[in-house]
Design a protein around this motif. Structure first.
Motif, PDB file in Angstrom:
ATOM      1  N   UNK A  53       0.834  -1.201   0.000  1.00 23.95           N
ATOM      2  CA  UNK A  53       0.000   0.000   0.000  1.00 23.95           C
ATOM      3  C   UNK A  53       0.868   1.250   0.000  1.00 23.95           C
ATOM      4  N   UNK A  54       0.286   2.306  -0.470  1.00 23.43           N
ATOM      5  CA  UNK A  54       0.976   3.591  -0.444  1.00 23.43           C
ATOM      6  C   UNK A  54       1.143   4.021   1.020  1.00 23.43           C
ATOM      7  N   UNK A  55       2.345   4.353   1.408  1.00 21.35           N
ATOM      8  CA  UNK A  55       2.660   4.734   2.796  1.00 21.35           C
ATOM      9  C   UNK A  55       2.079   3.712   3.794  1.00 21.35           C
ATOM     10  N   UNK A  56       2.330   2.471   3.487  1.00 23.36           N
ATOM     11  CA  UNK A  56       1.718   1.389   4.279  1.00 23.36           C
ATOM     12  C   UNK A  56       2.093   1.466   5.763  1.00 23.36           C
ATOM     13  N   UNK A  57       3.344   1.769   6.042  1.00 19.03           N
ATOM     14  CA  UNK A  57       3.783   1.800   7.440  1.00 19.03           C
ATOM     15  C   UNK A  57       3.050   2.903   8.214  1.00 19.03           C
ATOM     16  N   UNK A  58       2.975   4.082   7.608  1.00 19.76           N
ATOM     17  CA  UNK A  58       2.274   5.199   8.273  1.00 19.76           C
ATOM     18  C   UNK A  58       0.789   4.882   8.420  1.00 19.76           C
ATOM     19  N   UNK A  59       0.219   4.221   7.406  1.00 19.93           N
ATOM     20  CA  UNK A  59      -1.201   3.855   7.468  1.00 19.93           C
ATOM     21  C   UNK A  59      -1.440   2.817   8.558  1.00 19.93           C
ATOM     22  N   UNK A  60      -0.523   1.868   8.680  1.00 21.77           N
ATOM     23  CA  UNK A  60      -0.659   0.829   9.717  1.00 21.77           C
ATOM     24  C   UNK A  60      -0.506   1.435  11.113  1.00 21.77           C
ATOM     25  N   UNK A  61       0.404   2.379  11.256  1.00 25.11           N
ATOM     26  CA  UNK A  61       0.583   3.034  12.560  1.00 25.11           C
ATOM     27  C   UNK A  61      -0.729   3.716  12.991  1.00 25.11           C
ATOM     28  N   UNK A  62      -1.327   4.451  12.061  1.00 30.60           N
ATOM     29  CA  UNK A  62      -2.576   5.156  12.378  1.00 30.60           C
ATOM     30  C   UNK A  62      -3.704   4.160  12.644  1.00 30.60           C
ATOM     31  N   UNK A  63      -3.726   3.086  11.852  1.00 33.81           N
ATOM     32  CA  UNK A  63      -4.763   2.051  12.016  1.00 33.81           C
ATOM     33  C   UNK A  63      -4.645   1.375  13.381  1.00 33.81           C
ATOM     34  N   UNK A  64      -3.429   0.950  13.735  1.00 29.24           N
ATOM     35  CA  UNK A  64      -3.242   0.262  15.020  1.00 29.24           C
ATOM     36  C   UNK A  64      -3.611   1.161  16.188  1.00 29.24           C
ATOM     37  N   UNK A  65      -3.266   2.428  16.069  1.00 27.13           N
ATOM     38  CA  UNK A  65      -3.598   3.376  17.126  1.00 27.13           C
ATOM     39  C   UNK A  65      -5.121   3.518  17.256  1.00 27.13           C
ATOM     40  N   UNK A  66      -5.799   3.564  16.110  1.00 29.30           N
ATOM     41  CA  UNK A  66      -7.259   3.737  16.142  1.00 29.30           C
ATOM     42  C   UNK A  66      -7.940   2.485  16.670  1.00 29.30           C
ATOM     43  N   UNK A  67      -7.444   1.302  16.283  1.00 30.74           N
ATOM     44  CA  UNK A  67      -8.031   0.057  16.802  1.00 30.74           C
ATOM     45  C   UNK A  67      -7.908   0.026  18.328  1.00 30.74           C
TER      46      UNK A  67
END
Lengths: 235, 476
Positions: free
Chosen positions: A209-223
């Motif tokens: 994914x585009x900027x996958x690491x940054x997206x995963x960081x935000x996702x994990x924080x939101x979960x």
């Protein structure tokens, strides 16, 4: 990969259109933007993903009118397993009808067995935590209506927040690969695991994914945030 | 002159006196500026405003962006003109806020003591407020994308304001001809209300030779009459400009008051009246959106019978309220606090466009849309994707610092917008901002804040000023 974006001139609320831009970046896809007065591309050629996003109430009727002449083609595409993603209140366009504040039933496309009940003076705002298969999904809702009726298969299973209507255990509707959800905004950016699963369904394999690491960081924080029992879920 | 109202019976008098009594109590307990008096009055007498005496001249201001600034302008100008003015500028723009302001304008025997009331009215409250308050003038700034929790979308707000307008047919509407959404207020595009009979006056701005950025999420995507995509021949910012629908021919309203020339360097504005007379006025800031507020105020005051010379004089005496904009200098840098409204894609994008075009080399500290200490008030992050962060990808935006609870969301959004990684700093702890501020190669630091984070922005700026002064640089 070809993505067809239906009626972006009206189905453009709440940042929903960024879903398509994000997918296009992740899969190097071509995006065609089909206006209300254009003939949809999916009617005459293979489109990998059909997308429609959140829309105004008058826009719902404009989009319904634009899509009505192509309803049989849409049904055939769905029957054949074509992938379609519908977000926000665009879901209601595919139901039987929408009941407005005055009790009028506004006919819709009738692809889903549900109907929506709209209350313009009672906007529902909330967060969502749920499951798509084994994947945790997070999202936001902001809508005037909920949908009711017999749903065989939801898109997401509710962990916290409202489903198709408050109290319903399913959020969204799935008919084969036609996926519709009330979740609004950048659903695919907020949910990288779901996006990866969607890309796989679209034949893209394990696309990065585009900027996958940054997206995963935000996702994990939101979960984490949405899983906190002390957190308010409706506002 | 006062509008005589019929008596409201014992409930009204109890409500008025209870509200009056609550004012000194609130002052003693340092809770002034709240809607409490109005709320008390409405609880005791739901029709309170029906019986409350009001000045003959009431000016209401509504719209998505700029209504607080414009209301403050109008209020200050009328006060400087020697009038007794009541206003809700310090309180809420909802129904109770209007009730509080108007109550403060009468004595304990309901005799009106004010010459004029200036009310900022929330768009969604117009239909409640105008049931009993009949403004002589309603000035509308614009209708654009806003908080989705409360305001949903432009079409919804358009219909709600139209409902309010339908309750007050004698009100003169002062409308922004260049806003394709709000300029059609009073007309029916399917929202259910017939064409309103209100007199309408339109203000706007001629082309200034500067090309506006095209918004990623437009405010006026389709013609409200036929659903065709409109064509713009002029854009000042976002969808504020001149359009024509190729489908049905609907087009921008002709302007009665038009800003011919903005001289941002000299802070002067040239406006042509509907009679063809041209005059120069002071501009209160160098932003195009505040120029619109100024033209609206000029149109309003001209309609109220003020001479052009007097308006220029009154405009020259006021300044933008400090909750919107402040400037300090330290270490040879300009340090601004600047309102940019989180949760509102149109307001944030307009500010981003201004910052991109304003040529100074700058560092941005973003303090938008944060935890307000109450989970229930947190809205979605969807507005980040309705806001044009792409505008900030310019050489003069040297660095961006993001901090606070949502720093990961901002970090992702700015990366997707294409902002260079090496010029972006994302911190969870906003208190750490001052130690990370860098002053090399910049002229200014902008602390962008939300309505609720203005104090935080000032505190952080003070710490940065302290750091700059301690660093041995000269105070500017």
């Amino acid at each position: 990969m070809l993505i067809e974006l239906l009626y972006p001139e009206v189905c453009n609320l709440f940042g929903d259109l960024m879903n398509v831009e994000y997918l296009a970046r992740c899969a190097d896809a071509q995006v065609v933007r089909t206006g209300l007065k254009d003939k949809p591309r999916f009617v005459t050629e293979k489109v990998d993903l059909l997308y429609m996003g959140s829309v105004t109430e008058r826009g719902q009727e404009l989009a319904r009118d634009a899509l009505t002449p192509h309803l049989e083609a849409l049904k055939a595409r769905t029957e054949a397993g074509g992938v379609t993603l519908i977000t926000g209140n665009a879901l209601e366009i595919f139901g039987q009808y929408i009941t407005d504040d005055d009790g009028n039933n506004i006919p819709m496309l009738g692809l889903f067995p549900t109907h929506a009940e709209r209350h313009l003076m009672n906007r529902f705002n909330g967060m969502f935590l749920g499951k798509y298969e084994d994947i945790t999904v997070v999202g936001f809702k902001s809508q005037f209506g909920h949908s009711y009726g017999p749903v065989e298969r939801g898109l997401f299973e509710v962990t916290r927040g409202a489903g198709l209507h408050p109290g319903e255990r399913f959020e969204g509707i799935r008919v084969k690969n036609l996926m519709a959800t009330y979740l609004i905004g950048p659903l695919l950016i907020l949910n990288p695991p779901f996006t990866k699963r969607l890309l796989k369904l679209l034949g893209q394999g394990d696309a990065e994914l585009s900027f996958e690491e940054a997206a995963m960081d935000a996702y994990n924080d939101r979960v984490r945030d949405f899983s906190d029992p002390k957190r308010g879920f409706e506002y | 002159m006062e509008k005589k109202k019929p008596g409201g019976g014992i409930r009204f008098w109890l409500a008025l006196w209870a509200a009056k009594l609550s004012v000194p109590v609130l002052k003693l307990t340092r809770h002034n500026g709240t809607n409490f008096p109005g709320s008390v009055a409405m609880k005791l007498c739901p029709d309170f405003l029906k019986y409350l005496a009001m000045p003959e001249r009431i000016v209401a201001v509504t719209g998505t962006n700029g209504k607080t600034t414009a209301t403050n302008f109008i209020c200050d100008m009328l006060k400087n003109d020697g009038l007794r003015v009541v206003s809700n500028t310090a309180g809420s723009n909802m129904y109770a806020g209007a009730a509080t302001a108007l109550m403060e304008g009468v004595g304990i025997f309901n005799r009106c003591r004010s010459d004029v009331a200036v009310l900022e009215v929330d768009e969604r409250s117009t239909r409640f407020v105008f049931a009993h308050v009949k403004p002589k003038y309603l000035a509308v700034t614009n209708i654009a994308r806003d908080s989705i929790k409360r305001n949903a979308h432009q079409e919804y707000i358009f219909d709600l304001i139209n409902r309010g307008i339908s309750l007050t047919p004698d009100t003169t509407l002062i409308l922004n001809a260049d806003d394709p959404v709000s300029s059609f207020l009073g007309e029916d595009f399917g929202g259910g209300d017939a064409h309103a009979p209100n007199r309408r006056v339109y203000y706007g701005m001629a082309g200034q030779g500067q090309e506006a950025f095209v918004p990623g999420s437009p405010d006026f995507p389709v013609c409200p009459r036929c659903g065709t995509k409109p064509e713009f021949t002029l854009r000042h910012y976002r969808d504020i400009g001149t359009f024509r629908c190729p489908g049905c021919g609907l087009s921008s309203k002709p302007r009665d008051y038009v800003a011919l020339k903005l001289n941002t360097a000299a802070r002067r504005l040239t406006v042509e009246d509907k009679g063809g007379e041209v005059s120069d006025y002071p501009m209160l800031s160098d932003t195009v959106f505040n120029a619109y507020n100024t033209v609206m105020v000029i149109a309003l005051f001209r309609e109220m019978g003020y001479s052009r010379e007097r308006i220029a004089e009154l405009l020259g005496k006021i300044k933008i309220t400090e909750t919107r904009f402040t400037l300090e200098r330290a270490g040879g840098l300009d340090l601004y606090t600047y309102a940019a409204k989180g949760q509102n894609g149109s307001a944030a994008s307009a500010v981003f466009e201004y910052l991109a075009k304003e040529p100074s080399k700058k560092e941005l500290v973003m303090l938008l849309d944060e935890h307000y200490g109450d989970d229930q008030r947190i809205e979605t992050v969807t507005w980040l994707y309705e806001s044009d962060f792409e505008y900030l990808v310019r050489d003069n935006i040297v660095r961006i610092i993001i901090a606070g609870h949502r720093y990961l969301d901002y970090a992702l959004r700015l990366r997707l917008a294409g902002f260079p990684e090496d010029r972006l700093l994302c911190l969870e702890d906003e208190n750490a901002i001052p130690e990370h501020v860098e002053t090399e190669g910049i002229d200014a630091i902008y602390f962008l804040h939300d309505v609720y984070t203005v104090d935080k922005a000032r505190r952080l700026r003070a710490r940065v000023m302290e750091k700059l002064s301690g660093g041995g640089k000269n105070e500017g």
